[in-house]
Enzyme design. Structure first.
Site, PDB file in Angstrom:
ATOM      1  CE  LYS A 176     118.902 159.292  44.123  1.00 51.11           C
ATOM      2  NZ  LYS A 176     119.182 157.719  44.825  1.00 51.11           N
ATOM      3  CE  LYS A 224     116.702 152.109  39.825  1.00 54.24           C
ATOM      4  NZ  LYS A 224     116.610 152.664  41.133  1.00 54.24           N
TER       5      LYS A 224
END
Length: 296
Positions: free
Chosen positions: A172, A240
């Site tokens: 990811k 983030k």
């Protein structure tokens, strides 16, 4: 379906994902702390539990879809967390996007109790969650992956076992690196076209038919042309994720020079008030400096 499923994290992504699970026929238990998302999910077809511990106690497989690493650590490992309610032989699927290192530590803590865990972050945005077309990248034991596969198939169209625990989160991070760098490249190209006195819409049309074509150019390129930045994926969340990418790269000793600049652009966008805008608003940072999110 034989497996009972718990779902913790009914946000923009979690809510449609949980609905896909429910529509696939699984008995579903969700937290009862926030009523709105539960009512939208379909209270008549789902059960409620007062805490993560109680959700896990009522479930054979518990799914978490939460904003960041501390949230997952708390929900899973705190005194009222999943680890205290799940029984040996049960399975935890963390579908959040969090750091690979803490993911491995959480998996080890669960394993000590006889509970398996898969890290299974997703890509595809809210539309992919609604349509059940997410890309799901999975780290963890193969037997647990085989057990969870029917659930993954209910939520996604591309499901890949990447490797051992933490591998899904590394994948990811790679995904978010490529997406952000691509958004930045598209933004730079469109700004270059306009400042050269060329029709940026026609440039995008031409690029879509060649080797530069991409989903980012198709979807976000149009958003940039229209200057409409309603969030599909909020800039603050990609910021983030950028931290996760940079931390993973440092740990692995992997150079990511182009991404470092994109991460700085995301910082500028978020710090100046654009965190709730779509990440395609990176174009605005190039044009006029970081925008402020619209009031209300």
């Amino acid at each position: 379906m034989g497996e009972r499923v718990g779902f913790i994290g009914l946000g923009i992504m979690g809510r449609p994902m949980a609905r896909r699970v429910l529509d696939a026929g699984y008995p579903l238990t969700v937290p009862s702390l926030i009523s709105g998302p539960i009512e939208e999910l379909d209270a008549a077809r789902s059960s409620r539990a007062p805490s993560p511990k109680h959700v896990a106690r009522a479930s054979d497989i518990t799914i978490t879809m939460l904003p960041d690493t501390p949230d997952v650590r708390s929900v899973v490992l705190d005194a009222d967390g999943v680890i205290e309610g799940a029984v040996a032989g049960s399975l935890v699927l963390d579908m959040s996007t969090i750091d690979p290192g803490p993911t491995r530590a959480i998996a080890e803590a669960l394993d000590e109790r006889g509970i398996s865990m898969l890290d299974a972050p997703v890509s595809g945005g809210e539309r992919g969650a609604i349509d059940g077309t997410l890309s799901i990248m999975v780290g963890g034991p193969e037997d647990a992956f085989a057990r969870a596969r029917p659930l993954f198939d209910a939520m996604g169209s591309t499901v890949v076992s990447i490797g051992p625990s933490g591998a899904g989160q590394v994948c990811k991070a790679c995904n978010q690196l490529v997406v952000a760098a691509n958004i930045e490249a598209v933004a730079e190209a469109l700004v270059l076209a306009e400042r050269s006195g060329v029709d940026a819409a026609r440039v995008r049309e031409a690029l879509l038919g060649g080797f530069a074509g991409s989903k980012v150019l198709e979807v976000h390129g149009q958003r940039m042309l229209d200057r409409t930045y309603e969030p599909g994926f909020r800039a603050r969340l990609h910021r983030k994720d950028a931290r996760i990418v940079l931390d993973a790269a440092r740990e692995a000793g992997a150079p990511v020079p182009s991404f470092e600049r994109v991460a700085e652009q995301l910082d500028q966008l978020v710090v100046s008030g654009g965190g709730e805008l779509d990440h395609s608003a990176l174009r605005q940072v190039l044009e006029t400096g970081p925008p402020h999110a619209p009031a209300g």
